[in-house]
Design a protein around this motif. Structure first.
Motif, PDB file in Angstrom:
ATOM      1  N   VAL A 196       0.843  -1.198   0.000  1.00  0.00           N
ATOM      2  CA  VAL A 196       0.000   0.000   0.000  1.00  0.00           C
ATOM      3  C   VAL A 196       0.886   1.259   0.000  1.00  0.00           C
ATOM      4  N   THR A 217      -1.160   4.784   6.785  1.00  0.00           N
ATOM      5  CA  THR A 217      -1.317   3.551   5.991  1.00  0.00           C
ATOM      6  C   THR A 217      -1.252   2.338   6.912  1.00  0.00           C
ATOM      7  N   LEU A 238      -5.170  -6.410  -1.250  1.00  0.00           N
ATOM      8  CA  LEU A 238      -5.180  -5.048  -1.795  1.00  0.00           C
ATOM      9  C   LEU A 238      -6.597  -4.630  -2.161  1.00  0.00           C
TER      10      LEU A 238
END
Ligand SMILES: Nc1ncnc2c1ncn2[C@@H]1O[C@H](COP(=O)(O)OP(=O)(O)OP(=O)(O)O)[C@@H](O)[C@H]1O
Ligand SMILES: [Mg+2]
Length: 334
Positions: A196, A217, A238
């Motif tokens: 990410v 994040t 994801l």
């Protein structure tokens, strides 16, 4: 924006989809900091810390207490593109200047004293730290002052926001927070964080108004892990992370019960994003994000999500790669 790829649609691989193993291989080759490099950096920074700890002990009047490795090298979430190493320098609050610029200048003087052989220009205060630039490796170590008042969990005040007041937090408790999630999903938690962060890097390359701090994040990825999401397949992981960003629009408060009860959290603050420090219920790590910045993250996540779902329906491998390049950048070649 879809980049073109050289894989012809009649290649024998053409019908294969992008799988977990493709992303995992790409991450190892192109995203992750290599183990040898991490070891070399850790060695370098540990020599630096020894020197600073010795300097602190030799100059008790300065009120320098100790150093701690913080940031992604300590957490094991660093990318290959790591360009700074974060070291916290604990300082007795009553002995050092209190304002941020004064504190940074004071710390720069101390570091120059500890490193008389370095040119003064190699040791410079910047936004929230003093950076020490090694001439040979080009590597820089960012030394962040933490004003310490004697807490057992190494809580101290850290300047984390531009022009703002310092926030009470604890680096060791942050490391413990990350370690706990890493232990729960070995290799996968840290890998999803890195993937990410890599996506964030691609977005920043396209738009310099894009921001999503690494610590934020990590907390988004941790929040989803805590809800029971399994990160062992990176294509799905994801997709879930981006789906969360899109669905919540990052307007749902994120907080953790590791170090305080949720009843201690403040009433809605009105900030566009609320992601609370797992150590301090009054520290919204996203408090300086604007509505425009929030929207950019959500829009980019929407694009990533669409690309991943298109990849699943792609009829050729070449097309699936193009879709994944939206997420992982043009260097992803399947
Ligand atoms: N707003 C904040 N409040 C409290 N602590 C913070 C805050 N921002 C950063 N930190 C501390 O600093 C550490 C470094 O976080 P940061 O997001 O800056 O970078 P990083 O993890 O080193 O990632 P990168 O690979 O981008 O350098 C965090 O793990 C946390 O301990
Ligand atoms: Mg860092």
């Amino acid at each position: 924006m879809i980049a073109t790829t050289p894989i012809p649609s009649d290649s024998p691989l053409a019908s294969q989809k992008i799988a977990h193993s493709d992303i995992s291989t790409f991450a190892d080759a192109s995203i992750n900091l290599k183990r040898e490099d991490a070891e070399e950096y850790r060695g370098q920074v540990s020599r630096l810390r020894d020197k600073l700890d010795r300097y602190a002990a030799d100059h008790p009047d300065y009120g320098l207490i100790k150093t701690l490795l913080s940031g992604s090298l300590a957490k094991g979430t660093a990318l290959k593109t790591l360009n700074d190493i974060d070291v916290a320098f604990y300082v007795k609050a009553e002995k050092a200047p209190t304002g941020e610029p004064e504190l940074l200048n004071w710390l720069a003087e101390r570091l120059r004293e500890a490193y008389p052989q370095m040119a003064a220009s190699q040791i410079q205060p910047n936004k929230h730290s003093v950076s020490i630039k090694y001439a040979v490796s080009g590597l820089s170590v960012d030394v962040v002052p933490v004003q310490y008042t004697g807490d057992a969990d190494d809580r101290g005040y850290l300047f984390a926001f531009d022009g703002g007041k310092p926030v009470l937090t604890s680096i060791p408790l942050h490391l413990k927070f990350i370690r706990k999630r890493k232990d729960q999903q070995k290799t996968h938690f840290a890998q999803v964080v890195r993937l990410v962060k890599w996506w964030v890097r691609q977005q920043k390359g396209r738009d310099d108004g894009f921001r999503l701090k690494s610590f934020m994040t990590e907390m988004i990825v941790a929040h989803l892990a805590d809800t029971g999401i399994d990160y062992s397949d990176y294509t799905i992981a994801l997709e879930k992370v981006f789906a969360y960003m899109v669905k919540s629009r990052l307007k749902t408060r994120i907080a953790f019960a590791d170090n305080y009860a949720s009843s201690k959290l403040p009433a809605p603050t009105g900030k566009p994003i609320e992601i609370f420090d797992p150590v301090n219920e009054n520290n919204n790590v996203a408090s300086d994000y604007t509505e425009v910045q929030r929207q950019k993250i959500v829009d980019a996540a929407q694009e990533a999500l669409e690309a991943i779902s298109q990849a699943r329906f792609a009829t050729t491998r070449g097309r699936a790669i193009e879709c994944w390049q939206e997420v992982l950048g043009p260097s992803f070649r399947g």
